[in-house]
Design a protein around this motif. Structure first.
Motif, PDB file in Angstrom:
ATOM      1  N   GLU A  20       0.810  -1.292  -0.154  1.00 61.81           N
ATOM      2  CA  GLU A  20      -0.141   0.223  -0.132  1.00 61.81           C
ATOM      3  C   GLU A  20       0.837   1.237   0.126  1.00 61.81           C
ATOM      4  O   GLU A  20       0.531   2.278  -0.682  1.00 61.81           O
ATOM      5  N   LEU A  21       1.965   1.272   0.816  1.00 65.43           N
ATOM      6  CA  LEU A  21       2.868   2.530   1.001  1.00 65.43           C
ATOM      7  C   LEU A  21       3.365   2.677  -0.527  1.00 65.43           C
ATOM      8  O   LEU A  21       3.305   3.821  -0.888  1.00 65.43           O
ATOM      9  N   VAL A  22       3.888   1.690  -1.105  1.00 66.65           N
ATOM     10  CA  VAL A  22       4.736   1.812  -2.487  1.00 66.65           C
ATOM     11  C   VAL A  22       3.479   2.421  -3.292  1.00 66.65           C
ATOM     12  O   VAL A  22       3.880   3.214  -4.220  1.00 66.65           O
ATOM     13  N   ALA A  23       2.357   1.925  -3.372  1.00 64.03           N
ATOM     14  CA  ALA A  23       1.549   2.337  -4.226  1.00 64.03           C
ATOM     15  C   ALA A  23       1.067   3.877  -3.924  1.00 64.03           C
ATOM     16  O   ALA A  23       0.790   4.635  -5.088  1.00 64.03           O
ATOM     17  N   ARG A  24       1.319   4.246  -2.789  1.00 63.13           N
ATOM     18  CA  ARG A  24       0.857   5.617  -2.597  1.00 63.13           C
ATOM     19  C   ARG A  24       2.057   6.696  -3.083  1.00 63.13           C
ATOM     20  O   ARG A  24       1.945   7.649  -3.406  1.00 63.13           O
ATOM     21  N   THR A  25       3.167   5.966  -3.115  1.00 62.95           N
ATOM     22  CA  THR A  25       4.309   6.864  -3.443  1.00 62.95           C
ATOM     23  C   THR A  25       4.198   7.122  -5.071  1.00 62.95           C
ATOM     24  O   THR A  25       4.863   7.939  -5.429  1.00 62.95           O
ATOM     25  N   LEU A  26       3.251   6.483  -5.693  1.00 62.82           N
ATOM     26  CA  LEU A  26       3.320   6.852  -7.146  1.00 62.82           C
ATOM     27  C   LEU A  26       2.661   8.178  -7.403  1.00 62.82           C
ATOM     28  O   LEU A  26       2.920   8.851  -8.383  1.00 62.82           O
ATOM     29  N   GLU A  27       1.995   8.590  -6.346  1.00 60.10           N
ATOM     30  CA  GLU A  27       1.388   9.976  -6.582  1.00 60.10           C
ATOM     31  C   GLU A  27       2.432  11.067  -6.364  1.00 60.10           C
ATOM     32  O   GLU A  27       2.185  12.277  -6.194  1.00 60.10           O
ATOM     33  N   TYR A  28       3.631  10.959  -6.012  1.00 60.41           N
ATOM     34  CA  TYR A  28       4.940  11.695  -5.768  1.00 60.41           C
ATOM     35  C   TYR A  28       6.067  11.289  -6.697  1.00 60.41           C
ATOM     36  O   TYR A  28       7.050  10.869  -5.971  1.00 60.41           O
ATOM     37  N   PRO A  29       5.902  11.413  -7.837  1.00 69.80           N
ATOM     38  CA  PRO A  29       6.904  11.045  -8.769  1.00 69.80           C
ATOM     39  C   PRO A  29       8.359  11.663  -8.654  1.00 69.80           C
ATOM     40  O   PRO A  29       9.308  11.225  -8.923  1.00 69.80           O
ATOM     41  N   ASP A  30       8.198  12.925  -8.036  1.00 67.87           N
ATOM     42  CA  ASP A  30       9.262  13.804  -8.019  1.00 67.87           C
ATOM     43  C   ASP A  30      10.122  13.560  -6.756  1.00 67.87           C
ATOM     44  O   ASP A  30      11.337  14.278  -6.479  1.00 67.87           O
ATOM     45  N   THR A  31       9.784  12.653  -5.951  1.00 71.34           N
ATOM     46  CA  THR A  31      10.462  12.333  -4.683  1.00 71.34           C
ATOM     47  C   THR A  31      11.963  11.787  -5.083  1.00 71.34           C
ATOM     48  O   THR A  31      12.655  11.877  -4.219  1.00 71.34           O
ATOM     49  N   THR A  32      11.944  10.991  -5.954  1.00 77.24           N
ATOM     50  CA  THR A  32      13.384  10.538  -6.388  1.00 77.24           C
ATOM     51  C   THR A  32      13.724  11.356  -7.583  1.00 77.24           C
ATOM     52  O   THR A  32      14.460  10.554  -8.719  1.00 77.24           O
ATOM     53  N   ARG A  33      13.615  12.650  -7.769  1.00 77.61           N
ATOM     54  CA  ARG A  33      13.793  13.227  -9.084  1.00 77.61           C
ATOM     55  C   ARG A  33      15.501  13.341  -9.021  1.00 77.61           C
ATOM     56  O   ARG A  33      16.296  13.253  -8.118  1.00 77.61           O
ATOM     57  N   GLY A  34      15.970  13.172 -10.544  1.00 81.45           N
ATOM     58  CA  GLY A  34      17.483  13.031 -10.803  1.00 81.45           C
ATOM     59  C   GLY A  34      17.682  11.597 -10.828  1.00 81.45           C
ATOM     60  O   GLY A  34      18.885  11.212 -11.070  1.00 81.45           O
ATOM     61  N   THR A  35      16.858  10.741 -10.193  1.00 81.71           N
ATOM     62  CA  THR A  35      17.154   9.348 -10.413  1.00 81.71           C
ATOM     63  C   THR A  35      16.358   8.333 -10.898  1.00 81.71           C
ATOM     64  O   THR A  35      15.308   8.809 -11.373  1.00 81.71           O
ATOM     65  N   LYS A  36      16.851   7.043 -11.345  1.00 77.33           N
ATOM     66  CA  LYS A  36      15.614   6.337 -11.988  1.00 77.33           C
ATOM     67  C   LYS A  36      15.160   5.287 -10.651  1.00 77.33           C
ATOM     68  O   LYS A  36      15.873   4.737 -10.308  1.00 77.33           O
ATOM     69  N   ARG A  37      13.914   5.496 -10.608  1.00 73.99           N
ATOM     70  CA  ARG A  37      13.250   4.354  -9.368  1.00 73.99           C
ATOM     71  C   ARG A  37      12.759   3.247 -10.281  1.00 73.99           C
ATOM     72  O   ARG A  37      11.851   3.638 -11.119  1.00 73.99           O
ATOM     73  N   ILE A  38      13.182   2.272  -9.900  1.00 70.74           N
ATOM     74  CA  ILE A  38      12.634   0.907 -10.336  1.00 70.74           C
ATOM     75  C   ILE A  38      11.986  -0.038  -9.322  1.00 70.74           C
ATOM     76  O   ILE A  38      12.522  -0.398  -8.350  1.00 70.74           O
ATOM     77  N   ILE A  39      10.546  -0.051  -9.158  1.00 70.21           N
ATOM     78  CA  ILE A  39      10.076  -1.013  -8.122  1.00 70.21           C
ATOM     79  C   ILE A  39      10.113  -2.451  -8.728  1.00 70.21           C
ATOM     80  O   ILE A  39       9.684  -2.759  -9.797  1.00 70.21           O
ATOM     81  N   VAL A  40      10.615  -3.188  -7.919  1.00 68.62           N
ATOM     82  CA  VAL A  40      10.909  -4.708  -8.071  1.00 68.62           C
ATOM     83  C   VAL A  40      10.204  -5.474  -7.364  1.00 68.62           C
ATOM     84  O   VAL A  40      10.055  -5.355  -5.995  1.00 68.62           O
ATOM     85  N   GLY A  41       9.154  -6.561  -7.724  1.00 69.01           N
ATOM     86  CA  GLY A  41       8.260  -7.263  -7.133  1.00 69.01           C
ATOM     87  C   GLY A  41       7.560  -7.926  -7.892  1.00 69.01           C
ATOM     88  O   GLY A  41       7.999  -8.297  -8.904  1.00 69.01           O
ATOM     89  N   HIS A  42       6.240  -8.595  -7.289  1.00 64.75           N
ATOM     90  CA  HIS A  42       5.543  -9.659  -8.120  1.00 64.75           C
ATOM     91  C   HIS A  42       4.415  -8.528  -8.455  1.00 64.75           C
ATOM     92  O   HIS A  42       3.891  -7.946  -7.541  1.00 64.75           O
ATOM     93  N   VAL A  75       9.826   6.466 -13.402  1.00 63.26           N
ATOM     94  CA  VAL A  75       9.631   5.409 -12.362  1.00 63.26           C
ATOM     95  C   VAL A  75       8.993   4.166 -13.044  1.00 63.26           C
ATOM     96  O   VAL A  75       7.840   4.687 -13.997  1.00 63.26           O
ATOM     97  N   VAL A  76       9.203   2.959 -12.903  1.00 65.12           N
ATOM     98  CA  VAL A  76       8.907   1.917 -13.615  1.00 65.12           C
ATOM     99  C   VAL A  76       8.882   0.482 -12.614  1.00 65.12           C
ATOM    100  O   VAL A  76       9.204   0.844 -11.540  1.00 65.12           O
ATOM    101  N   PHE A  77       8.001  -0.292 -13.158  1.00 71.19           N
ATOM    102  CA  PHE A  77       7.763  -1.698 -12.400  1.00 71.19           C
ATOM    103  C   PHE A  77       8.585  -2.888 -13.090  1.00 71.19           C
ATOM    104  O   PHE A  77       8.546  -3.026 -14.213  1.00 71.19           O
ATOM    105  N   HIS A  78       9.588  -3.585 -12.178  1.00 71.08           N
ATOM    106  CA  HIS A  78       9.962  -4.782 -12.864  1.00 71.08           C
ATOM    107  C   HIS A  78       9.613  -5.987 -12.209  1.00 71.08           C
ATOM    108  O   HIS A  78       9.625  -6.010 -11.035  1.00 71.08           O
ATOM    109  N   HIS A  79       8.522  -6.826 -12.961  1.00 69.77           N
ATOM    110  CA  HIS A  79       8.286  -7.994 -12.493  1.00 69.77           C
ATOM    111  C   HIS A  79       9.313  -9.072 -12.246  1.00 69.77           C
ATOM    112  O   HIS A  79      10.085  -9.525 -13.341  1.00 69.77           O
ATOM    113  N   TYR A  80       9.696  -9.392 -10.905  1.00 69.61           N
ATOM    114  CA  TYR A  80      10.697 -10.387 -10.709  1.00 69.61           C
ATOM    115  C   TYR A  80      10.002 -11.678 -10.915  1.00 69.61           C
ATOM    116  O   TYR A  80       9.225 -12.105  -9.831  1.00 69.61           O
ATOM    117  N   ASP A  81      10.329 -12.492 -11.673  1.00 71.14           N
ATOM    118  CA  ASP A  81       9.425 -13.498 -11.915  1.00 71.14           C
ATOM    119  C   ASP A  81       9.887 -14.844 -10.936  1.00 71.14           C
ATOM    120  O   ASP A  81       9.335 -15.871 -11.151  1.00 71.14           O
TER     121      ASP A  81
END
Length: 343
Positions: A20-42, A75-81
């Motif tokens: 839930e927390l990670v989902a809520r961070t999608l509303e704040y894309p600038d939080t990691t400005r200057g970097t590439k954020r890759i959410i990793v999980g299922h 900000v992108v999602f990586h499905h770790y299979d």
């Protein structure tokens, strides 16, 4: 290594508030400005978190980590299979959740070895879940360090605002604390603490050191550690040009720190610093580990099983963890960090 620092963000224990927390961070894309954020999980757990949070924002999903890095989206999602989930039990520790968290930690370590990532920010994990999966480490970082064969010091630091804390001993029984307190251990942590604070821009960090016993031992009446061990360690640190003072009684040290504008507090054991900092802002604290080959950070709070699945978790701390990791990663690359309003 890419030109832009890469931050891996995970969903944490599937039964807790992490998704839930990670989902809520999608509303704040600038939080990691200057970097590439890759959410990793299922993907199943990610979508579950979005549903609980009521967040409609979706992300491009990649099966390959390299493809995720190359995507132009910040900000992108990586499905770790390799992660396997059956029914998710919300609000409880489970071996499947612990196994997944351990696997992602090892995956992050492998990516670091390949030069593909700079920082690792995990949503809250649960030690009991990890233990149920068969990995009996003191903490999550310890499991990652063991997997990497890393044996150098990487002590947990906590930060809230401009105050930083760390401790000589951590997740051990209170009955063992006194036996673990010695001059070498204190001096080693002080040197580590000073070095890490300098990495965050504090040119001569002022560090206060706590005593161990009630009233600092009252000149030996209630214990001699302050006289025989802690005091001499502080004097050695001063000779090495560290800006340290103490020992201060543990029950008043944070009042002293506030009055005298110390940046850091070194405690002798876990609860001496954790009780104070969590009272200062339970939802805002961040845990950081320096000294490792890559940056590690996580919210200072836990998995909060009591509110998991209810849609009421606040993302303050995880957003602060993202910002801290971004700051460290950009600074390590010699790049400018621009702080954003996270909430």
């Amino acid at each position: 290594m890419t030109d832009t620092p890469v931050i891996i963000a995970t969903l944490g224990d599937a039964g807790g508030i992490g998704p839930e927390l990670v989902a809520r961070t999608l509303e704040y894309p600038d939080t990691t400005r200057g970097t590439k954020r890759i959410i990793v999980g299922h993907r199943k757990i990610f979508d579950m978190g979005r549903e609980v949070a009521g967040v409609d924002i979706d992300l491009p999903t990649f099966a390959s980590f390299e493809d995720a890095v190359e995507s132009p989206e910040p900000v992108v999602f990586h499905h770790y299979d390799k992660l396997q989930y059956e029914d998710v039990v919300v609000g409880e520790t489970t071996a499947q959740a612990g196994l997944a968290d351990y696997q992602i930690g090892c995956y992050a370590a492998d990516l670091s070895k390949k030069g593909l990532m700079d920082a690792f920010v995990w949503a809250p994990v649960n030690k009991a879940s990890i233990h149920k999966a068969g990995y009996h480490y003191e903490g999550y970082k310890a499991g990652i360090a063991d997997y990497m064969g890393f044996t150098e010091r990487s002590t947990e630091m906590n930060t809230i605002g401009d105050l930083w804390t760390t401790r000589v001993t951590s997740h051990i029984p209170i009955s063992q604390v006194a036996s673990k307190i010695n001059e070498d251990a204190i001096l080693s942590v002080l040197l580590y603490f000073d070095r890490e604070l300098r990495r965050f821009g504090y040119s001569n960090p002022k560090i206060a050191v706590s005593g161990l016993n009630p009233h600092n031992g009252d000149e030996g009446a209630f214990g001699r550690e302050e006289i025989d061990i802690i005091g001499p360690a502080i004097e050695k640190a001063k000779k090495l040009q560290l800006n340290v003072s103490g020992p201060y009684p543990a029950d008043t040290i944070f009042l002293t720190v506030k009055e005298e504008n110390h940046v850091g507090v070194l405690s002798m054991y876990h609860d001496q610093c954790q009780i104070a900092t969590k009272l200062m802002g339970f939802d805002d604290g961040v845990t950081y580990f320096g000294g490792m080959p890559f940056i590690l950070a996580t919210p200072a709070h836990g998995t909060a099983f009591d509110i998991a699945g209810k849609g009421v978790a606040r993302p303050n701390a995880i957003l602060q963890a993202y910002q801290l990791a971004s700051r460290a990663a950009l600074t390590a690359r010699g790049l400018a960090f621009e702080e954003t309003a996270s909430t």
